[in-house]
Design an enzyme around this catalytic site. Structure first.
Site, short mmCIF file in Angstrom:
data_model
loop_
_atom_site.label_atom_id
_atom_site.label_comp_id
_atom_site.label_asym_id
_atom_site.label_seq_id
_atom_site.Cartn_x
_atom_site.Cartn_y
_atom_site.Cartn_z
N HIS A 1 39.38 43.85 32.76
CA HIS A 1 38.09 43.54 32.11
C HIS A 1 38.23 42.30 31.22
O HIS A 1 38.16 42.39 29.99
CB HIS A 1 37.64 44.76 31.30
CG HIS A 1 36.19 44.79 30.99
ND1 HIS A 1 35.62 44.12 29.93
CD2 HIS A 1 35.16 45.39 31.62
CE1 HIS A 1 34.33 44.34 29.91
NE2 HIS A 1 34.01 45.11 30.93
N GLU B 1 35.30 41.54 37.27
CA GLU B 1 36.07 42.77 37.41
C GLU B 1 36.33 43.08 38.88
O GLU B 1 35.41 43.45 39.61
CB GLU B 1 35.31 43.94 36.78
CG GLU B 1 35.10 43.81 35.28
CD GLU B 1 33.92 44.65 34.80
OE1 GLU B 1 34.04 45.87 34.77
OE2 GLU B 1 32.87 44.08 34.44
#
Ligand SMILES: *[C@@H]1O[C@H](CO)[C@@H](O)[C@H](O)[C@H]1NC(C)=O
Ligand SMILES: *[C@@H]1O[C@H](CO)[C@@H](O)[C@H](O)[C@H]1NC(C)=O
Ligand SMILES: *[C@@H]1O[C@H](CO)[C@@H](O)[C@H](O)[C@H]1NC(C)=O
Ligand SMILES: *[C@@H]1O[C@H](CO)[C@@H](O)[C@H](O)[C@H]1NC(C)=O
Ligand SMILES: *[C@@H]1O[C@H](CO)[C@@H](O)[C@H](O)[C@H]1NC(C)=O
Ligand SMILES: *[C@@H]1O[C@H](CO)[C@@H](O)[C@H](O)[C@H]1NC(C)=O
Ligand SMILES: *[C@@H]1O[C@H](CO)[C@@H](O)[C@H](O)[C@H]1NC(C)=O
Ligand SMILES: *[C@@H]1O[C@H](CO)[C@@H](O)[C@H](O)[C@H]1NC(C)=O
Ligand SMILES: *[C@@H]1O[C@H](CO)[C@@H](O)[C@H](O)[C@H]1NC(C)=O
Ligand SMILES: *[C@@H]1O[C@H](CO)[C@@H](O)[C@H](O)[C@H]1NC(C)=O
Length: 425
Positions: free
Chosen positions: A212, A380
């Site tokens: 992330h 992501e």
């Protein structure tokens, strides 16, 4: 003996040595006492050194904390959001999952529940509180104490690689069974490689990991705009996306990214901000949100087997015309989330390695030394979000693991280069 077996000729050895000699090492920020492979520096950061790339990582969330690359003018830029020291990650309550590994199940779980083999499991909610549900109605990134709120242990730290480990106990956050995971980061020639393994050791359980990282390819130092809307993005395999409701929970439907629509990043590269004023973009990232927080599918096996590492096989290319820095993402994962930082509001400070500084005599910097709304983009690599609640998608073998199964595995390479183009590439 070893040298003989490695080098078949003196010429090969000389070529290798000269390529090492010409390797470009970027130093960590001044003040850091980091040296290759010798543990954390005074800020608690573990530094890795590749060719033309230097990065730091911390045990908290197995997070990347700095990523240093030279821009097209030779100026070193730090491309990832984070804090100046490891201690502060656990202190700042805004906690944007800065650079960490969300786990054991990344992204959202509808209704904080799922069913495996007829048994319903409830996990701790932590998003979208409402009357009657003060803690929320869904689970984001593994729950209120998901993996990126915990310190991993450092298994090994070498000059260009680090291995983190976490043991997630049975029942933690409501998930069944223990999970043991190893996160390996390696720096190569202008590359950051990620390998994530996770083993269900005692019970059948969902596992889905991701990385992330908050990117700004200008090192948050662009002196013309502090937004990422001029970065261009190309997702060549992403003609489809997961449709979501107003709180970003998948509805089960797969939506088409029609050519020319706001979610079309596949037919041609496009600036992230190209469609910013189009009414279709309002609500595209949840209720009253303009921009992207979108799970794009990566559809590439219809043409037969593929090599995820193939040179032309990037699933995403992002480029900033200002710095000239281009990021190509290679991965074996079959979905790719793009979040354009609509939730940032200027309350998150930049690191000392980023941003613009004030001039002489105390004049203010051109832009505040904070991350503005739309000042970053999170990319992501992952699987189809909330696949555990959409059995009709057939993602079980990628997301549900039993003891003795092959582990969950995620592989990715982030490759950096300089592209002087000024138009979307
Ligand atoms: C850097 O300095 C800190 C103390 O400030 C020390 O704990 C740490 O071991 C040092 N790290 C290296 C790599 O020398
Ligand atoms: C760690 O970083 C935070 C945020 O930049 C800062 O407020 C704090 O003073 C730093 N702490 C140490 C010990 O350097
Ligand atoms: C995690 O590590 C940081 C230092 O890197 C430390 O300040 C913090 O207390 C640790 N947190 C836990 C929960 O152990
Ligand atoms: C900005 O966002 C943070 C984190 O969500 C929140 O704590 C803070 O209250 C917000 N500030 C403003 C001014 O909206
Ligand atoms: C949501 O979870 C609760 C608690 O397990 C359950 O009672 C309820 O039926 C679930 N609702 C839906 C729509 O799945
Ligand atoms: C803006 O940044 C560019 C690239 O680093 C630099 O060449 C230029 O001088 C800067 N302009 C100003 C006004 O600082
Ligand atoms: C950003 O791109 C737009 C075109 O979409 C262009 O008009 C604008 O000048 C660019 N801004 C900067 C700061 O590069
Ligand atoms: C989005 O931007 C692209 C590139 O500028 C443009 O071709 C397209 O028509 C725009 N689409 C919408 C729906 O605004
Ligand atoms: C929608 O967001 C804007 C700012 O982005 C805000 O001014 C407005 O009040 C919001 N509207 C609603 C209905 O929440
Ligand atoms: C800063 O102040 C000094 C002394 O007053 C002056 O000579 C200089 O021109 C100033 N610099 C700027 C950029 O204003």
């Amino acid at each position: 003996m070893l040298v003989k077996s490695l080098f078949t000729s003196a010429a090969a050895a000389t070529a290798l040595l000269s390529s090492v000699a010409s390797a470009q090492t970027i130093s960590p920020p001044s003040g850091s006492n980091a040296t290759a492979g010798s543990g954390p520096d005074a800020d608690g950061k573990y530094w890795l050194f590749g060719n033309g790339i230097t990065a730091s990582f911390i045990p908290y969330g197995a997070s990347i904390s700095n990523l240093l690359i030279q821009d097209q003018y030779g100026i070193v830029r730090d491309l990832v959001g984070g804090f100046d020291n490891a201690t502060y990650y656990g202190i700042d309550r805004q906690h944007p999952h800065f650079g960490g590994v969300p786990g054991r199940y990344a992204n959202r779980i509808k209704n904080s529940s799922f069913v495996i083999d007829g048994t319903t499991y409830n996990v701790l909610p932590n998003e979208n509180p409402e009357p009657g549900h003060p803690d929320g109605v869904d689970t984001l990134h593994g729950g209120p104490d998901g993996w990126d709120w915990r310190n991993f242990t450092v298994v090994s730290h070498e000059a260009n690689s680090i291995v983190f480990k976490i043991v997630d106990p049975d029942g933690d956050q409501g998930f069944p069974g223990e999970v043991v995971s190893y996160i390996t980061y390696t720096l190569g020639d202008h590359t950051w490689n990620l390998n994530m393994l996770a083993f269900a050791t005692t019970k059948i359980t969902p596992i889905m990991l991701s990385s992330h990282t908050y990117w700004n390819l200008d090192g948050f130092a662009n002196n013309e705009t502090n937004l990422v809307l001029n970065h261009s993005l190309h997702l060549p395999y992403s003609g489809q996306r997961v449709a979501t409701d107003t709180i970003l929970i998948p509805t089960g439907d797969i939506a088409a990214n029609q050519p020319g629509s706001v979610n079309d990043f596949w037919s041609a590269p496009k600036q992230i901000g190209a469609n910013w004023t189009d009414p279709d973009l309002l609500g595209n990232c949840g209720y009253n949100c303009t921009g992207y927080d979108t799970c794009y599918l990566v559809n590439r096996d219809q043409n037969g087997p593929y090599d995820w590492q193939a040179e032309d096989g990037y699933v995403a290319r992002m480029h900033s015309p200002w710095s000239g820095i281009q990021l190509d993402v290679y991965t074996d994962q079959e979905a790719f989330q793009v979040y354009s930082c609509g939730g940032q509001n200027g309350s998150m400070a930049l690191k000392k390695t980023q941003g613009l500084f004030g001039g002489e005599n105390g004049s203010a910097p051109l832009f505040p030394r904070t991350i503005p709304q739309y000042g970053c983009v999170v990319l992501e690599v992952e699987d189809w979000i909330d696949g555990i609640n959409q059995p009709e998608w057939g993602r079980q073998s990628k997301q549900i693991f039993a003891p003795g199964d092959a582990p969950f595995e995620l592989q990715a390479t982030y490759k950096f280069s300089i592209n002087p183009a000024t138009t979307p590439v």
